[in-house]
Scaffold this motif. Structure first.
Motif, PDB file in Angstrom:
ATOM      1  N   ALA A 110      -7.843  -1.151  20.969  1.00 50.87           N
ATOM      2  CA  ALA A 110      -7.051  -0.657  22.107  1.00 50.87           C
ATOM      3  C   ALA A 110      -7.366  -1.413  23.399  1.00 50.87           C
ATOM      4  O   ALA A 110      -6.814  -1.085  24.458  1.00 50.87           O
ATOM      5  CB  ALA A 110      -7.263   0.838  22.298  1.00 50.87           C
ATOM      6  N   THR A 145      -8.091   0.323  26.894  1.00 46.91           N
ATOM      7  CA  THR A 145      -7.064   0.925  27.756  1.00 46.91           C
ATOM      8  C   THR A 145      -6.972   2.439  27.575  1.00 46.91           C
ATOM      9  O   THR A 145      -6.241   3.098  28.316  1.00 46.91           O
ATOM     10  CB  THR A 145      -5.670   0.322  27.455  1.00 46.91           C
ATOM     11  N   LEU A 146      -7.678   2.990  26.588  1.00 51.97           N
ATOM     12  CA  LEU A 146      -7.658   4.444  26.378  1.00 51.97           C
ATOM     13  C   LEU A 146      -8.958   5.079  26.850  1.00 51.97           C
ATOM     14  O   LEU A 146      -9.026   6.296  27.045  1.00 51.97           O
ATOM     15  CB  LEU A 146      -7.468   4.764  24.890  1.00 51.97           C
ATOM     16  N   TYR A 167       5.935   4.539  22.327  1.00 52.36           N
ATOM     17  CA  TYR A 167       4.881   5.419  21.797  1.00 52.36           C
ATOM     18  C   TYR A 167       3.507   4.997  22.321  1.00 52.36           C
ATOM     19  O   TYR A 167       2.660   5.831  22.619  1.00 52.36           O
ATOM     20  CB  TYR A 167       4.893   5.431  20.262  1.00 52.36           C
ATOM     21  N   MET A 168       3.300   3.685  22.424  1.00 51.20           N
ATOM     22  CA  MET A 168       2.010   3.217  22.946  1.00 51.20           C
ATOM     23  C   MET A 168       1.801   3.701  24.388  1.00 51.20           C
ATOM     24  O   MET A 168       0.716   4.171  24.741  1.00 51.20           O
ATOM     25  CB  MET A 168       1.932   1.685  22.864  1.00 51.20           C
ATOM     26  N   ALA A 207       3.101   6.332  25.732  1.00 56.00           N
ATOM     27  CA  ALA A 207       2.889   7.786  25.716  1.00 56.00           C
ATOM     28  C   ALA A 207       1.454   8.119  25.291  1.00 56.00           C
ATOM     29  O   ALA A 207       0.841   9.056  25.815  1.00 56.00           O
ATOM     30  CB  ALA A 207       3.895   8.451  24.782  1.00 56.00           C
ATOM     31  N   ILE A 208       0.909   7.351  24.364  1.00 60.54           N
ATOM     32  CA  ILE A 208      -0.477   7.579  23.933  1.00 60.54           C
ATOM     33  C   ILE A 208      -1.445   7.234  25.065  1.00 60.54           C
ATOM     34  O   ILE A 208      -2.412   7.952  25.329  1.00 60.54           O
ATOM     35  CB  ILE A 208      -0.787   6.757  22.659  1.00 60.54           C
ATOM     36  N   LYS A 209      -1.162   6.129  25.744  1.00 60.59           N
ATOM     37  CA  LYS A 209      -1.960   5.766  26.920  1.00 60.59           C
ATOM     38  C   LYS A 209      -1.988   6.936  27.913  1.00 60.59           C
ATOM     39  O   LYS A 209      -3.041   7.304  28.456  1.00 60.59           O
ATOM     40  CB  LYS A 209      -1.343   4.520  27.566  1.00 60.59           C
ATOM     41  N   VAL A 242      -1.658  10.051  27.347  1.00 58.06           N
ATOM     42  CA  VAL A 242      -2.458  11.172  26.839  1.00 58.06           C
ATOM     43  C   VAL A 242      -3.937  10.990  27.173  1.00 58.06           C
ATOM     44  O   VAL A 242      -4.605  11.914  27.624  1.00 58.06           O
ATOM     45  CB  VAL A 242      -2.266  11.302  25.302  1.00 58.06           C
ATOM     46  N   PHE A 243      -4.450   9.781  26.957  1.00 57.58           N
ATOM     47  CA  PHE A 243      -5.884   9.565  27.113  1.00 57.58           C
ATOM     48  C   PHE A 243      -6.272   9.180  28.541  1.00 57.58           C
ATOM     49  O   PHE A 243      -7.415   9.330  28.928  1.00 57.58           O
ATOM     50  CB  PHE A 243      -6.367   8.478  26.139  1.00 57.58           C
ATOM     51  N   VAL A 281      -0.627  -2.140  28.099  1.00 60.89           N
ATOM     52  CA  VAL A 281       0.503  -1.239  28.376  1.00 60.89           C
ATOM     53  C   VAL A 281       0.462  -0.854  29.849  1.00 60.89           C
ATOM     54  O   VAL A 281      -0.169   0.113  30.221  1.00 60.89           O
ATOM     55  CB  VAL A 281       0.436   0.037  27.506  1.00 60.89           C
TER      56      VAL A 281
END
Lengths: 461, 461
Positions: free
Chosen positions: B197, B200-201, B440-441, B443-445, B447-448, B460
């Motif tokens: 990742a 980035t998370l 989606y990437m 959106a996941i970013k 989240v975290f 991202v």
């Protein structure tokens, strides 16, 4: 109900939408036997586009969809109990685009494990993820649960063989993930997020799978082990001494159920409380000789009292059946299954404490132990007394499970090593995942399935 | 600025917060040379708790944080150009809790690759993820980029060796993921989401790593290959014929830069347009004889015209240097790097078309090819003409990159096989990932890292 059926028939043709009671009963259940199936319909898509169309429809209608593979799951991850539409992959069984140079092949989600293993063998190769339900389990389900089985110690889990994945997300998007590449450092690997997600983020509709070279002359050694502690001592001795392709154990109680079916012979003259089955490649006599010398050390140390080595492929298969037929032989007893793991080094201490808990809490129940102990994975099966109602039995097992899970937590283990969470372990997830992890899991679920239509109620409700 | 420094000094003590120009310049850059470093400060935490405290502070202050390992990255994934605080793991270098039975060990993020390799060797084991920057790269960075390197064909990528991960998310939560378990089917495997990742998370602060058995008598065969097409023919011949631990190729142009440094000898009397370096275990003479017989077939077919096999560990090392010293030898020429991959079977057709593009678009530039061709991974290095300003050079390379990336897309390949995306490839991500995947990437970013404070602008944005 009629509406749902009519609408689905506009997406698929009539004979690929079923609402008869037999189909609903059959496709609404997996191998767990604690739930009452109640889907609205079962549909049989033939393509990625059809799956995507079903998901878009379900989003508009706010109707739950349940993915259905071979339905051999043991955690109620594929049961439909609340009017969901079951999406079966039975008609998506193509294997294509075999590449002998890369040793890769494309499969549709409904390909059966044994079908892929056979395909590999025909091409002089090997699909090494293997377990007793190989004749019914489908690749889509294997990937969704990251299936493990009996060769993990050498070949890893399903995850390790997936080079690419085609999924339809809960939003209805088709994602083609990783395209079979060995190296691809272009951001979050969504492929690995879908592997093991138990169909809660979307449907796995196809994959690019890697195959292995064929192992050479797989040879089985079965040992009689008198003490629980001896199992891990034998493991250390052999695992340090030679490369193993499997290391399994089972109890005399487990063996008894297999022998009672009448298909197998008792392997040694006398019974032993425990047995260890290990497997290795023996391209030359040297490997078998090495195994013999390790066996001698094990007997000198008192860890093993008897042993038998397979002299042919058939004998190896026969010995394997003693271990692999356990699950099927106890199925009529409606076993309550705990599938737990700890790291291998913690296994001896963990097994001692677990043994004490089971003896204390289940004095009147029959408990059958077996497992992939080379991976730290134990299967504890509690058998239902004939005269006990299933609900009372389940309540009693759940009471004891709390003790087992407390122990698992104490040892930083997993409350579900390879069966998944589904409905059965959902309320116990906190024993293995932190509150923060579960919050992130719910947020990720929300990203891929904002309407909560994909496999509702499972894993992250 | 003074505020930031003062506040950070309440979290860490004075000598672990640096704001001097030298430190800012040094820690604000990786091995890419296209950006101007401009961090506000560099901090050196010593523990998970300190990292978590820094993240919580950054969330309150809405200040960006950039993770910093060995800074050997080649995609500007760890550069700080906008006043971020760089979080260096230089003071977190402990290796602990080695377990000889499981062959696992716990590392802090700042452990250097070579340090872990040395630790493994001391215990008779092997850490197989290996590449030229082993002396500086840190495990935290390797995990964040899912580092590959020269042994992937046999041992896989960094991902395959991570049994557990401790991370601090962008929200400041500490997650201990997977606890070193072999089997753990309890929901989404967040460990695999953090691997690759690019920080980035959240921050990778520690890991439980698996080690391998030591390979036996690694032996190198170097071949002179006259035609581009011959590279893949040689690959197929050897890969079908025997298990390989490496299969690399490089061009005469690349070799020329290595020889010019004066540390190595030309391996053959005559130059050849291409060279292939392959490696295998040779526990007995049989393996070397097998390699010789395959070499004879390759010469008979005209794919190879000369060959040399290592007779000692030292000679194997010397041959490896011909391949491994390429990157360092061209560094003074400020190479613009394309690190691309396709599936192995597509490599021959891909390489022919790529060769034509490079010849057409870079008639006046020197282009150096090499790569891990057994993984379908090519490194294309365009060298800056001495008299060309860096900005003009970069623009010209980016113009040609579009052609290269179009070709990669046509072949369903990756625009970044192992270097990651960072800042350098960020705007080209769409050549390898679909618009839906990128959504989606993001959106996941979210989240975290809802405040976007972790490695801002990378991957991202």
């Amino acid at each position: 109900m009629t509406d749902i059926r009519t609408e689905l028939m506009t997406l698929l043709n009539e004979n690929r939408v079923r609402t008869d009671a037999d189909s609903l009963g059959q496709y609404g259940l997996d191998w767990t036997r604690f739930h009452t199936p109640a889907p609205s319909a079962v549909v049989f898509p033939r393509s990625v586009d059809e799956v995507a169309a079903i998901v878009r429809w379900a989003n508009q209608r706010k109707i739950g969809l349940v993915p259905s593979g071979g339905r051999t799951g043991l955690s109620a991850g594929a049961v439909a109990t609340q009017g969901e539409v079951v999406v079966s992959f039975d008609l998506m069984r193509a294997i294509s685009d075999f590449d002998p140079v890369e040793r890769t092949v494309t499969i549709e989600a409904g390909v059966v494990t044994e079908q892929l293993q056979g395909f590999a063998a025909e091409h002089g190769l090997y699909y090494p993820v293997d377990f007793a339900s190989r004749g019914s389990s489908q690749l889509g389900g294997n990937i969704s649960t990251n299936a493990g089985g009996i060769k993990v110690i050498r070949y890893g889990l399903t995850r390790d063989w997936v080079m690419g994945l085609t999924v339809v997300t809960g939003q209805g998007d088709v994602l083609r993930l990783n395209n079979g590449l060995v190296k691809n450092a272009t951001g979050y690997d969504l492929r690995h997020l879908f592997i093991g997600a138990e169909g809660t983020l979307g449907f796995i509709v196809g994959a690019r799978m890697r195959l292995a070279r064929q192992p050479r002359n797989l040879t089985v050694l079965l040992l009689a082990v008198p003490e629980l502690d001896g199992i891990m001592s034998v493991f250390r001795l052999f695992n340090d001494g030679m490369p193993l392709t499997a290391f399994e154990f089972f109890s005399e109680q487990a063996l008894g159920h297999v022998l009672a079916r009448g298909h197998s012979q008792r392997p040694f003259e006398s019974a032993s409380p425990y047995y260890v089955l290990l497997e290795f490649e023996a391209p030359t006599d040297a490997e078998t000789e090495l195994a013999f010398s390790l066996f001698e050390k094990a007997t000198e140390a008192g860890w093993a009292v008897d042993g038998i080595v397979s002299q042919s492929e058939q004998q190896a298969k026969d010995l394997w059946r003693l271990r692999e037929d356990i699950s099927e032989s106890i199925t009529p007893r409606r076993p309550y299954k705990n599938d737990i793991s700890v790291t291998v080094s913690k296994a001896p201490a963990f097994m001692r404490e677990l043994d004490a808990i089971l003896a204390r809490e289940y004095p009147d129940f029959e408990v059958v132990w077996f497992g992939h102990i080379g991976d730290g994975n134990l299967h504890i099966n509690v058998l239902k007394p004939e005269d006990m109602p299933i609900d009372a039995f389940k309540r009693e097992c759940e009471r004891v499970s709390q003790w087992v899970f407390e122990l698992v937590k104490k040892f930083d283990g997993s409350i579900s090593a390879e069966h998944g969470v589904g409905l059965l372990k959902r309320d116990y997830l906190g024993y293995s995942r932190s509150a923060e992890e579960m919050a992130y899991m719910r947020a990720i679920k929300q990203v891929f399935d904002p309407n909560g239509i994909i496999n509702p109620g499972k894993l992250v409700p």
